[in-house]
Design a protein around this motif. Sequence first.
Motif, PDB file in Angstrom:
ATOM      1  N   LEU A  59       0.825  -1.209   0.000  1.00 35.35           N
ATOM      2  CA  LEU A  59       0.000   0.000   0.000  1.00 35.35           C
ATOM      3  C   LEU A  59       0.857   1.256   0.000  1.00 35.35           C
ATOM      4  O   LEU A  59       0.536   2.241  -0.661  1.00 35.35           O
ATOM      5  N   ALA A  60       1.931   1.214   0.769  1.00 36.79           N
ATOM      6  CA  ALA A  60       2.831   2.372   0.816  1.00 36.79           C
ATOM      7  C   ALA A  60       3.436   2.630  -0.564  1.00 36.79           C
ATOM      8  O   ALA A  60       3.537   3.781  -1.016  1.00 36.79           O
ATOM      9  N   GLU A  61       3.822   1.573  -1.257  1.00 37.74           N
ATOM     10  CA  GLU A  61       4.385   1.712  -2.601  1.00 37.74           C
ATOM     11  C   GLU A  61       3.320   2.240  -3.573  1.00 37.74           C
ATOM     12  O   GLU A  61       3.593   3.104  -4.415  1.00 37.74           O
ATOM     13  N   PHE A  62       2.100   1.701  -3.449  1.00 37.88           N
ATOM     14  CA  PHE A  62       1.004   2.184  -4.290  1.00 37.88           C
ATOM     15  C   PHE A  62       0.763   3.672  -4.052  1.00 37.88           C
ATOM     16  O   PHE A  62       0.527   4.438  -5.003  1.00 37.88           O
ATOM     17  N   SER A  63       0.816   4.103  -2.803  1.00 36.68           N
ATOM     18  CA  SER A  63       0.505   5.488  -2.455  1.00 36.68           C
ATOM     19  C   SER A  63       1.479   6.461  -3.113  1.00 36.68           C
ATOM     20  O   SER A  63       1.082   7.538  -3.570  1.00 36.68           O
ATOM     21  N   VAL A  64       2.741   6.091  -3.158  1.00 40.24           N
ATOM     22  CA  VAL A  64       3.737   6.945  -3.811  1.00 40.24           C
ATOM     23  C   VAL A  64       3.444   7.022  -5.306  1.00 40.24           C
ATOM     24  O   VAL A  64       3.463   8.106  -5.915  1.00 40.24           O
ATOM     25  N   ARG A  65       3.157   5.865  -5.931  1.00 41.02           N
ATOM     26  CA  ARG A  65       2.838   5.851  -7.375  1.00 41.02           C
ATOM     27  C   ARG A  65       1.576   6.668  -7.649  1.00 41.02           C
ATOM     28  O   ARG A  65       1.505   7.402  -8.634  1.00 41.02           O
ATOM     29  N   PHE A  66       0.595   6.541  -6.758  1.00 41.67           N
ATOM     30  CA  PHE A  66      -0.675   7.250  -6.936  1.00 41.67           C
ATOM     31  C   PHE A  66      -0.464   8.763  -6.860  1.00 41.67           C
ATOM     32  O   PHE A  66      -0.956   9.513  -7.709  1.00 41.67           O
ATOM     33  N   THR A  67       0.285   9.226  -5.864  1.00 45.42           N
ATOM     34  CA  THR A  67       0.534  10.662  -5.715  1.00 45.42           C
ATOM     35  C   THR A  67       1.285  11.213  -6.919  1.00 45.42           C
ATOM     36  O   THR A  67       0.952  12.287  -7.437  1.00 45.42           O
ATOM     37  N   ASP A  68       2.285  10.465  -7.387  1.00 44.66           N
ATOM     38  CA  ASP A  68       3.036  10.898  -8.572  1.00 44.66           C
ATOM     39  C   ASP A  68       2.137  10.950  -9.801  1.00 44.66           C
ATOM     40  O   ASP A  68       2.240  11.884 -10.623  1.00 44.66           O
TER      41      ASP A  68
END
Length: 625
Positions: free
Chosen positions: A387-396
């Motif tokens: 989820l943490a990795e997804f969150s960074v990709r999502f924000t970018d």
Amino acid sequence: MALEQQAEFLAKIPPFDLLQDKALQHMALSMDVVYFPVDSFIPVSASQSNTQNYLYFVIKGLVTEHLDETLLGHYSARGFFGERELLQKNKEVGKTKFSVLEEAILYRLPGELFLEEFDNNPAIQNYFNASIVDKLNHLHQTVQATSSTEIMMDSVCSAPIQALVEVEEQQTLQQAVAKMVENKSDACIVLNQKSQSPLGIVTSTDVMKFIAKQDSTELTRPGVLTELANSPLQTVHQFDFLFNALLKMTRFQIDRLVVRADEGFVGFLHLKDLMSLFANQSGLVLLKVEQAQNVQDLNTLGNQVDSLIGSLNRKGIKTHYIAKLVNELHRKMIQKLVMFLLPENLKDSVNVLVMGSEGRAEQVLRTDQDNALIYSNELNETEERELAEFSVRFTDAMIEIGFPRCPGDVMLSNPIWRQSESGFKSQLSDWFNQPNLENFMSIAIFYDAESVSGDEKMMLSVKARLAAKIRENPVFLRHFALPAIQFATPVSFFGNLLTEQDKGVKKIDLKKGGIFPIVHGVRCYALEQGMTETNTHWRIKALMDKGVFEESFGIELGETLNYLNTLRLESMLQQKESKLVENPDNYIKVHDLSHLQQDLLKQSFQVVDEFKKRLTYHFKLREVM
């Protein structure tokens, strides 16, 4: 030729656009052109000119009005002044001075002719005596009448509507299909045999899928219609906007809506018929979002949404309607991002939220993103890392499609705004236990949250905890409401605009001066009442329904908020078009406003001031200041 030009000039200025042709020609014939150089003084009243009173219309230049050292207003092309002196509405008559800031060419109309028309024309009287709500409605109607047609703002009843077909639940599928064919419709409503209330809708697609899987005997078996009926019915009122119908179809991914009138159902609105109306219209953007295959597609669509905003604004569509449409598009884009980026094994365990102005469905242009993510208490460490990795990709990806990074880091890439359901509840308790401005704003941001993807029950559970904390801390709202009155309203005791100077340009911060006090003040009332609505206009309507706001004040407050948001939107669009700034601000240049806009802005800030007084009294804010 000069007479025609003068009549055409007048006909474009409210309320003189209401004049009959004969009166318009007579007034135009009576006007003469006058010139005033820079720094000269324009005599308005007879006491100043030793001749007679005049009404002035600005053809070119810039005129300012002052009372002593206080700036009261600017008048530029198509602005007019002198009417308050003529109508004896200026308590400082003879004391206010009109001076020329940029050399001015004016039309001058004898005051007695204006007063004669005023006395004989109820429409002109109504305009000058109208409330701010009446003036704003007239302004929108004028813009809409002079703009090209926007089909999206037509009523549902103007579209092709298929005949209403209703069948009772004991009838067979064969009978239902026969009735649909007879009425040239591709759907029917199934009614409860006893109550005649609708059980659901059966469409031609449902029929084809059923026949493909069953033998022919099923066509005559009683009870089949009840099994096939889709519920609940998705409906739209016949006098609602077509864009609302399209929004509902895309939101629920359906091809038709049941059209209702006040007395019952009247037929079906089909997507294919709707889209035939929208050919080459802005409504096509909605479907393109659904068809997006990757982040780049969404980035391209973001620019089309910006063009749509400018188009609808130029056509006089009220800003809260534009916001409703645009926020639906934004949410569809966010849903697509989640679909593209979130691992499949986590899609049933998370709830993605939009907050702030996006959560309230009040964001128009893409400003900084406010979002959060709640996840199941059952996730393990590995899944939390995913989820943490997804969150960074999502924000970018959000940044890539045009939503800038939040300066306050209110994004799901920030662990504070990405927590388990129980973690969010603990976070709420921490915010309540440490009362300060930052934590108050965090509570406000979360209260405005709306679910856009995933399991909404998690958000509702955390919001229920928020409501409980409010009940447990009755004094909380007194402190929470204080920010609504922290900024001075940019209007003087005499009702004049108070501006800031920026390189010689007079500006006003519309968000601090009027928008935020209304939004946050209404939020405080809504929290007190335990309301679940997020949009400020919906909250105002709910407060009116509860009797917290009397109807007249609620309407006035809502229209004031809409007008301030409209001015801010127009300023932001101008800033974007100039390409001088990357991120438009909340300021508006006073000299860019017409005479009517300045007048309405003054009245708007007076409404804001009245609302602040109500807030102060209701929440006893003087006791905690």
